[in-house]
Motif scaffolding. Sequence first.
Motif, PDB file in Angstrom:
ATOM      1  N   TYR A   1       0.000   6.435   0.634  1.00  0.00           N
ATOM      2  CA  TYR A   1      -0.538   5.328   1.425  1.00  0.00           C
ATOM      3  C   TYR A   1      -1.497   4.466   0.618  1.00  0.00           C
ATOM      4  CZ  TYR A   1       1.366   7.554   5.617  1.00  0.00           C
ATOM      5  OH  TYR A   1       2.206   8.091   6.559  1.00  0.00           O
TER       6      TYR A   1
ATOM      7  N   GLY B   1       2.082  -1.630   4.736  1.00  0.00           N
ATOM      8  CA  GLY B   1       1.048  -0.676   5.115  1.00  0.00           C
ATOM      9  C   GLY B   1      -0.296  -1.310   5.368  1.00  0.00           C
TER      10      GLY B   1
ATOM     11  N   GLN C   1       4.540  -3.216   9.123  1.00  0.00           N
ATOM     12  CA  GLN C   1       4.228  -2.218   8.119  1.00  0.00           C
ATOM     13  C   GLN C   1       5.323  -1.203   7.915  1.00  0.00           C
ATOM     14  OE1 GLN C   1       0.689  -0.539   9.645  1.00  0.00           O
ATOM     15  NE2 GLN C   1       1.682   0.744  11.156  1.00  0.00           N
TER      16      GLN C   1
ATOM     17  N   ASN D   1       0.815  -1.213   0.000  1.00  0.00           N
ATOM     18  CA  ASN D   1       0.000   0.000   0.000  1.00  0.00           C
ATOM     19  C   ASN D   1       0.850   1.267   0.000  1.00  0.00           C
ATOM     20  OD1 ASN D   1      -2.593  -1.208   0.063  1.00  0.00           O
ATOM     21  ND2 ASN D   1      -2.290  -1.692   2.216  1.00  0.00           N
ATOM     22  N   ASN D   2       1.954   1.245   0.773  1.00  0.00           N
ATOM     23  CA  ASN D   2       2.769   2.447   0.943  1.00  0.00           C
ATOM     24  C   ASN D   2       3.909   2.485  -0.063  1.00  0.00           C
ATOM     25  OD1 ASN D   2       1.141   2.783   3.168  1.00  0.00           O
ATOM     26  ND2 ASN D   2       2.724   2.274   4.658  1.00  0.00           N
TER      27      ASN D   2
END
Lengths: 113, 116
Positions: free
Chosen positions: B50, B96, B102, B30-31
């Motif tokens: 993000y 993330g 994460q 995601n990040n």
Amino acid sequence: GQQLNQSPQSMFIQEGEDVSMNCTSSSIFNTWLWYKQDPGEGPVLLIALYKAGELTSNGRLTAQFGITRKDSFLNISASIPSDVGIYFCAGQSRGSTLGRLYFGRGTQLTVWP
Amino acid sequence: DAEITQSPRHKITETGRQVTLACHQTWNHNNMFWYRQDLGHGLRLIHYSYGVQDTNKGEVSDGYSVSRSNTEDLPLTLESAASSQTSVYFCASSEGAGGLYQETQYFGPGTRLLVL
């Protein structure tokens, strides 16, 4: 932004010697990471630490998450020529933007055969 | 194997030109992050994302922009290249997902940019 002080800035050692480097922060961190960067390449993750007091090894490398949460140490035992490179510490502090890391300026390691 | 790639690996451009550096990851992270690395400064954060359609400014964002239209890619654009933007650029990604790991970021091989 967060300040990470990494020392020493550079080290010149002979093959077989042990190496120690450390990183300190001005605020409490909840994650510490150590990376190594070879010339012309991106940083590669060596060790990740997530709990205060945690001691983690990866082959000849050992890293510790300081009890105060404001420091971390990386040790390399019995250094070899391929250990040459730049070592970076990185951390995330509580309250900082989620997922954002802050980096030290690196320790340049040179190993003489 | 999943990976993160950057292209081009080397780029020479002239002052005032628009330049886009590509970053592609296959981890479904995601990040995503963009850094520049300069002697004496270490790694400095330019922009980060993000997730799709999300972008945020880092500490040295002036003169740069990013867009996130899908999970895999975060291109970095220099709107009007300046000599001060000569640097090595690294893209990174992290899961993330809200879990314990994460914060671990994985880096691409870098792009060396020279602005004449």
